[in-house]
Scaffold this active site. Structure first.
Site, short mmCIF file in Angstrom:
data_model
loop_
_atom_site.label_atom_id
_atom_site.label_comp_id
_atom_site.label_asym_id
_atom_site.label_seq_id
_atom_site.Cartn_x
_atom_site.Cartn_y
_atom_site.Cartn_z
N ASP A 19 21.55 59.58 97.11
CA ASP A 19 21.85 60.03 98.47
C ASP A 19 21.18 61.37 98.73
O ASP A 19 20.73 62.05 97.80
CB ASP A 19 23.36 60.10 98.69
CG ASP A 19 24.05 61.02 97.69
OD1 ASP A 19 23.83 62.24 97.78
OD2 ASP A 19 24.78 60.53 96.80
N GLU A 37 -2.97 46.69 74.86
CA GLU A 37 -1.91 47.14 75.78
C GLU A 37 -1.84 48.67 75.81
O GLU A 37 -1.61 49.26 76.86
CB GLU A 37 -0.56 46.56 75.34
CG GLU A 37 -0.43 45.08 75.63
CD GLU A 37 0.84 44.48 75.03
OE1 GLU A 37 1.46 43.65 75.70
OE2 GLU A 37 1.19 44.85 73.88
#
Ligand code: GLA
Length: 746
Positions: A543, A623
């Protein structure tokens, strides 16, 4: 002028919107307009019928058309004949609940007054020693004074204006000038009355691992509501509401947003009344709030952040993004590069050694990661979530030495160091619990509710806040951390605090949040160089209140790239990418078991504050090379991702893909990213329409999936926006894609 006060008419203008109030012939402050710019007195467009069973205020005499049950009001209150939901309810000493507020005056201000004890949206000149001389600035704020006709109670509506961002904030202050105590039972900083309009309402619901799922629904007559009574803004509902006209979509139409700058329980209501008018009210949750206001005292509500867009939902979101990036996130973090981090949580959980952490850091350093974050499990005897919260003593046995030593080693690798803490909690199995059982939120003589085997400390009690400040001040002073992940892993219940008398227990929820803000304020003031990342089991306290202290928030414990497309899509309606913690984790994903490529995970994590949350040692050489490439790419692109305008290009709920873009303020650089969910055979090439380009300029597709184009194609901005960008064919599911376009120089 951003504020015009003409007789009793007050108009607040931003670049593209007007917000208007008018004190009518009785002094009642009407809310006459919020929408596209107007230069008229919009009260001229109001006409009301005589509606049976809707009474009139006394001084309206026999005018049966004058009822507060039907008028559009700036601050609807309970008890004066308005039966719709109220934004302010006050209980008087005799137990009655009635207010009859009339307009007194409106005073323009050249500098916004910061809110005391609460986070607030700050203006550029805030905190400057010598702000511009008053005459050089248009008013930045306006205070509108109302007064009850019968009791000496004053209400001030504090507005502040963010012209370029098309944002207005409002906070409501109540001043008790009577000689008795009064009680505020409900207070909502946002209340918007619309006399016309057929709206949908949009809100963001969810659960742990599944936050902020956008939902858009028709309005029904009567009340529709969202809220939280968990003592936190919550995974289940986010404290923001959007009203959109029926035909409004991402690119077109009118939309109004209201976002509460608050981290505790809240209530958001939308009511469609008997005359088809709409009222939006967003504020504290009255089920968990009450405030006893002694004679001479005042109470100020948190702020609501209001914004209007006449150009669809995307523009509304961009207005919120600009506001949060420039006026909520503290200045020192605004332009700063945020470190690309690795967090050991999903790599080790509680089970790690000193060497494990160093090895994770070492591997991460090789691919370009800039910060090592040590998550849960470094203190007390915490080898599982059964114990030790509250005992913030370093487990030197587990770390094979002091925390300072580990930090020095990580710093020695030229990496920053971050640490996980969960200050507001205590485990039943902890020294703190035994020493201070009275500091735990619980109701005496009842069994407390357990959640993750932990209890919440009573931050409504200032002694607890002081203790926590001292504990963490000492910890950070002797351990030079660069970053803190501030977690909060359960909802609050069993509301009771011995620090308040029985009659004032309903103040506890708000006092808890004031205690939390006080603690955050003291620690961030003492250690301004430490970056805070908020967290509450992922995004349970995402928030605008938290963002004032923690410029980034871990968006969700769900790190699955496919799921994150939806979560980050919903989060983006109010919150900018710079605030959204988003990491690449291992496969099969720990929350869903889904397998997605490293590239896809990397693309999704780039739309936020990126990082890793896995054991890099388990990656093969190819990777690792790809991960290093992703790191380099993110560092290069972060300024565009944080500083550009974000567009949601597709709706993942309706389409088989989720794409977004970031366009630089000069519209010269365009980053398009996204995921195609399911590959179908023999399909015609899909296109997605871009947004925010200069239609008359040519754009070159410079790279696809990070690889420079051998024969770059060039299109006019208008073509890319109207016909779209042709996507590469996909093979397999959940394929991440990235395109970079650059405007041709003249
Ligand atoms: C919460 C957080 C996780 C992790 C754990 C540690 O769930 O969201 O990221 O820090 O706590 O216990």
């Amino acid at each position: 002028m951003s504020v015009t006060i003409e007789n009793n008419l007050i108009t607040i203008d931003t670049r593209d919107s007007s917000y208007q109030m008018k004190a009518d012939e009785y002094g009642v402050l009407l809310h006459t307009w919020y929408g596209p710019k107007t230069r008229d007195d919009m009260s001229e467009l109001l006409r009301y019928p005589d509606v049976g069973f809707s009474g009139s205020i006394h001084d309206a005499g026999n005018d049966r058309t004058y009822s507060l049950d039907t008028r559009v009001q700036e601050l609807p209150v309970e008890g004066n004949g308005d039966y719709r939901t109220a934004a302010l309810v006050i209980r008087h000493p005799d137990g009655s609940r009635s207010l009859d507020l009339r307009f007194e005056k409106a005073i323009p201000l050249y500098q916004k007054k910061p809110l005391e004890h609460l986070p607030y949206v700050f203006q550029d000149q805030d905190g400057l020693q010598n702000p511009e001389p008053e005459a050089a600035l248009p008013p930045q704020a306006v205070d509108v004074y109302l007064k009850d006709r019968f009791a000496d109670i004053q209400v001030i509506l504090h507005f502040s204006i963010f012209e370029a961002e098309n944002v207005i904030t409002r906070s409501v202050e109540v001043i008790n000038n009577t000689e008795d105590e009064i009680v505020i039972e409900k207070i909502a900083p946002a209340s918007l009355d619309f006399t016309a309009g057929d709206f949908d309402w949009i809100h963001f619901h969810g659960r742990h691992n599944h936050e902020r799922e956008m939902e858009r629904k028709d309005l029904v007559h009567g009340l529709s509501a969202i809220g939280s009574s968990r003592g936190m803004s919550s995974h289940q509902q986010n404290p923001g509401l959007i009203l959109a006209e029926k035909n409004t979509d991402e690119k077109h139409g009118k939309a109004w947003g209201a976002l509460l700058m608050y981290s505790g329980s809240f209530l958001g209501e939308i009511e469609k009344d008997q005359l088809e008018q709409t009222r939006l009210v967003l504020g504290m949750n009255p089920g968990q709030f009450e405030w006893h206001l002694a004679a001479g005292q005042s109470f100020q509500s948190p702020e609501a952040i209001l914004s209007f867009s006449g150009k669809g939902l995307n523009t509304l979101s961009q207005q919120y993004h600009a506001l949060i990036n420039q006026h909520v996130i503290k200045k020192q973090w605004q332009k700063q590069h945020r470190p690309l981090l690795i967090n050991n949580w999903e790599a080790t959980y509680f089970n790690f050694t000193h060497e494990d952490i160093l090895s994770i850091a070492r591997e991460a350093k090789k691919i370009g990661v800039e910060m090592m974050v040590l998550d849960d499990g470094w203190f007390g005897k915490r080898d599982s979530d059964l114990s030790s919260l509250g005992d913030w003593q370093v487990n030197e046995e587990k770390l094979q030495g002091s925390l300072k030593h580990l930090i020095d080693e990580v710093h020695g690798m030229d990496m920053k160091f971050g640490l996980w803490i969960e200050p507001e909690m205590v485990s039943e199995d902890s020294r703190l619990f035994k020493e201070h059982p009275e500091w735990v939120i619980r109701i005496e003589n009842r069994d407390p509710i357990r959640s993750r085997y932990q209890y919440v400390l009573d931050l409504a009690n200032p002694k607890v806040v002081d203790y926590l400040y001292d504990t963490f001040e000492a910890l950070f002073k002797s351990n030079p951390v660069d970053y803190i992940k501030w977690d909060f892993n359960r909802s609050i219940c069993d509301w009771h605090t011995p620090s308040l008398p029985a009659g004032r227990q309903k103040e506890m929820g708000h006092r808890y949040i004031l205690g939390l803000y006080d603690l955050l304020n003291r620690l961030t003031t003492r250690f301004p160089e430490v970056l805070l990342e908020g967290c509450a089991g992922g995004g349970g306290r995402f928030d605008a209140g938290m963002l004032f202290y923690t410029p980034q928030i871990w968006c969700s414990d769900d790190t699955d790239a496919y799921e994150r497309c939806f979560i980050q899509h919903g989060t983006s309606f109010f919150y900018p990418a710079s605030t959204i913690g988003s990491h690449v984790s291992a496969i099969p994903n720990h929350q869903t078991g889904r397998i997605t490529s490293l590239w896809t995970r990397g693309i999704v994590s780039m739309a936020g504050t990126s990082g890793f949350e896995l054991n890099l040692d388990l990656l093969d050489e190819n990777e690792k090379e790809e991960a290093a490439f992703l790191c380099g790419r993110y560092k290069l692109l972060q300024p565009l991702i944080f500083g550009g305008s974000q567009y949601r290009l597709t709706d993942p709920f309706k389409e088989n893909l989720c794409f977004w873009s970031f366009v630089s303020p000069d519209r010269k650089n365009v980053l398009v990213q996204g995921v195609v969910f399911r590959t179908r055979p023999n399909q015609i090439g899909s296109r997605i329409c871009l947004q925010g380009l200069d239609p008359d300029k040519r754009y070159t597709l410079v790279s696809e999936n990070g690889k420079a184009m051998k024969q770059p194609k060039t299109f006019f901005g208008s073509t890319l926006m109207n016909a779209g960008l042709l996507l590469e064919p996909t093979s397999g599911d959940n394929q991440g894609q990235e395109y970079f376009l650059r405007m041709e120089e003249e």
